[in-house]
Design an enzyme around this catalytic site. Structure first.
Site, mmCIF file in Angstrom:
data_model
loop_
_atom_site.group_PDB
_atom_site.id
_atom_site.type_symbol
_atom_site.label_atom_id
_atom_site.label_comp_id
_atom_site.label_asym_id
_atom_site.label_seq_id
_atom_site.Cartn_x
_atom_site.Cartn_y
_atom_site.Cartn_z
ATOM 1 N N ASN A 9 0.856 -1.188 0.000
ATOM 2 C CA ASN A 9 0.000 0.000 0.000
ATOM 3 C C ASN A 9 0.896 1.243 0.000
ATOM 4 O O ASN A 9 1.480 1.598 1.025
ATOM 5 C CB ASN A 9 -0.894 -0.043 1.252
ATOM 6 C CG ASN A 9 -1.769 1.183 1.384
ATOM 7 O OD1 ASN A 9 -1.831 2.021 0.475
ATOM 8 N ND2 ASN A 9 -2.443 1.302 2.520
ATOM 9 N N LYS A 11 0.020 4.274 -0.300
ATOM 10 C CA LYS A 11 -0.642 5.454 0.280
ATOM 11 C C LYS A 11 -0.419 6.678 -0.632
ATOM 12 O O LYS A 11 -0.380 6.527 -1.843
ATOM 13 C CB LYS A 11 -0.171 5.688 1.715
ATOM 14 C CG LYS A 11 -0.295 4.394 2.541
ATOM 15 C CD LYS A 11 -0.124 4.584 4.005
ATOM 16 C CE LYS A 11 -0.283 3.231 4.695
ATOM 17 N NZ LYS A 11 -0.234 3.301 6.123
ATOM 18 N N HIS A 95 -9.759 1.090 5.072
ATOM 19 C CA HIS A 95 -8.467 1.274 5.740
ATOM 20 C C HIS A 95 -8.657 2.219 6.921
ATOM 21 O O HIS A 95 -9.461 3.160 6.843
ATOM 22 C CB HIS A 95 -7.444 1.841 4.747
ATOM 23 C CG HIS A 95 -6.058 1.821 5.292
ATOM 24 N ND1 HIS A 95 -5.608 2.784 6.169
ATOM 25 C CD2 HIS A 95 -5.030 0.949 5.133
ATOM 26 C CE1 HIS A 95 -4.351 2.499 6.512
ATOM 27 N NE2 HIS A 95 -3.979 1.395 5.889
ATOM 28 N N GLU A 97 -6.998 4.630 7.941
ATOM 29 C CA GLU A 97 -6.785 6.048 7.609
ATOM 30 C C GLU A 97 -8.042 6.629 6.961
ATOM 31 O O GLU A 97 -8.357 7.802 7.143
ATOM 32 C CB GLU A 97 -5.543 6.194 6.714
ATOM 33 C CG GLU A 97 -4.278 6.032 7.550
ATOM 34 C CD GLU A 97 -3.066 5.489 6.793
ATOM 35 O OE1 GLU A 97 -3.049 5.546 5.551
ATOM 36 O OE2 GLU A 97 -2.141 5.002 7.484
ATOM 37 N N GLU A 167 -5.682 -5.104 10.831
ATOM 38 C CA GLU A 167 -4.682 -4.038 10.939
ATOM 39 C C GLU A 167 -4.939 -3.228 12.204
ATOM 40 O O GLU A 167 -5.692 -2.238 12.178
ATOM 41 C CB GLU A 167 -4.788 -3.098 9.737
ATOM 42 C CG GLU A 167 -4.499 -3.752 8.410
ATOM 43 C CD GLU A 167 -3.848 -2.765 7.448
ATOM 44 O OE1 GLU A 167 -2.751 -3.043 6.973
ATOM 45 O OE2 GLU A 167 -4.429 -1.690 7.205
ATOM 46 N N GLY A 173 2.145 2.236 10.747
ATOM 47 C CA GLY A 173 3.113 3.328 10.581
ATOM 48 C C GLY A 173 3.801 3.738 11.862
ATOM 49 O O GLY A 173 4.428 4.792 11.922
ATOM 50 N N SER A 213 3.133 -2.141 10.430
ATOM 51 C CA SER A 213 4.588 -2.175 10.650
ATOM 52 C C SER A 213 5.227 -3.522 10.293
ATOM 53 O O SER A 213 6.121 -3.992 11.006
ATOM 54 C CB SER A 213 4.925 -1.781 12.086
ATOM 55 O OG SER A 213 4.523 -0.435 12.306
ATOM 56 N N GLY A 234 2.778 -1.279 4.309
ATOM 57 C CA GLY A 234 2.776 0.143 3.954
ATOM 58 C C GLY A 234 4.198 0.626 3.694
ATOM 59 O O GLY A 234 4.762 0.416 2.628
HETATM 60 P P1 PGA Z 1 2.643 0.267 7.645
HETATM 61 O O1 PGA Z 1 1.193 0.432 6.980
HETATM 62 O O2 PGA Z 1 3.226 -1.024 7.130
HETATM 63 O O3 PGA Z 1 3.426 1.460 7.214
HETATM 64 O O4 PGA Z 1 2.433 0.193 9.129
HETATM 65 C C1 PGA Z 1 0.338 -0.657 6.849
HETATM 66 C C2 PGA Z 1 -0.988 -0.239 6.258
HETATM 67 O O5 PGA Z 1 -1.413 0.906 6.469
HETATM 68 O O6 PGA Z 1 -1.640 -1.029 5.577
#
Ligand code: PGA
Length: 256
Positions: A9, A11, A95, A97, A167, A173, A213, A234
């Protein structure tokens, strides 16, 4: 055995030049396995551009979001027909976010999920609790509530096309990942929910992936868990070397 799934992803990152370099490097460095589907989720602006640059057989394109209507006066939105037009096969729905920064409710997510399935897109439905909810010990209640609402009225014969991503919001993140045992426990719980609500023998075929992460350093341990069928990555998907390495380690541990 369920097929593996690894999504990258991106983003709101990458312009044309950098995206082209990343995909060209992936084309060179990925050792593919027939047992894993790899999906890149770039921003909308890169979908058309990347579709011909991806040359490997089991790498697909996905979108990070979509509107549920086919067309109309929805300024700034992208419809499932538009994604299909670009040969996009997967779409991330719900998601955290989107839920937290753009106020997407379970009702909206449910509409998007039904629309994606109806249009032949394969949704990655994201579920996850916040740190406050985990501290209160109500993480399973939160996941069950999201699951029930997001999947309302989804026809059972469509269920197999959905990939569920667990998630935890506190892991996205932040550099803090759920431990393999925490993730495995929740994945098992989600599989039980599928059985409880769908009451159907397809439960063993549905893929449940983990996101939050995921990095080269922790992917081996996470991959060793039976109920973890893959990852939504991500930050570590932005570089072709770390993304390829994650796929390679996952492939080795699962033995696809
Ligand atoms: P991240 O994001 O690996 O940077 O934690 C994962 C995601 O948002 O799917």
């Amino acid at each position: 055995m369920r097929r593996g799934f690894i999504g990258g992803n991106w983003k709101m990152n990458k312009l044309l030049k950098e995206a082209k370099e990343t995909v060209e490097n992936l084309n060179k460095s990925l050792t593919l396995s027939r047992g894993i589907d790899i999906v890149i989720f770039p921003p909308y602006t890169l979908l058309y551009f990347l579709k011909d640059l991806i040359v490997l057989p089991n790498i697909y394109l996905g979108a990070q979001n979509m509107h549920w209507e086919e067309n109309g006066a929805y300024t700034g939105e992208i419809s499932p027909l538009m994604l299909k037009d670009l040969e996009v096969e997967y779409v991330i729905i719900g998601h955290s976010e989107r839920r937290n920064l753009f106020n997407e409710t379970d009702e909206i997510i449910n509409k998007k999920l039904i629309s994606a399935l109806k249009h032949g897109l394969k949704p990655i439905l994201c579920l996850g609790e916040s740190i406050e909810e985990r501290k209160k010990g109500i993480e399973k209640d939160v996941i069950e509530k999201q699951f029930k609402h997001d999947l309302k009225r989804v026809p059972i014969n469509f269920l197999e096309n959905i990939i569920i991503a667990y998630e935890p919001v506190w892991a996205i993140g932040t550099g803090l990942n759920a431990t393999p045992n925490e993730a495995e426990e929740m994945h098992k719980f989600i599989r039980d929910l599928i059985e409880k609500y769908a009451n159907n023998n397809i439960v063993e075929n549905i893929r449940i992936i983990y996101g939050g992460s995921v990095r080269v350093e922790n992917v081996e341990e996470l991959s060793s868990k039976d109920d973890i069928d893959g990852f939504l990555v991500g930050g570590a998907s932005l570089r072709s070397d770390s993304f390829s390495k994650i796929i390679e380690i996952f492939n080795e541990v699962k033995g696809f």
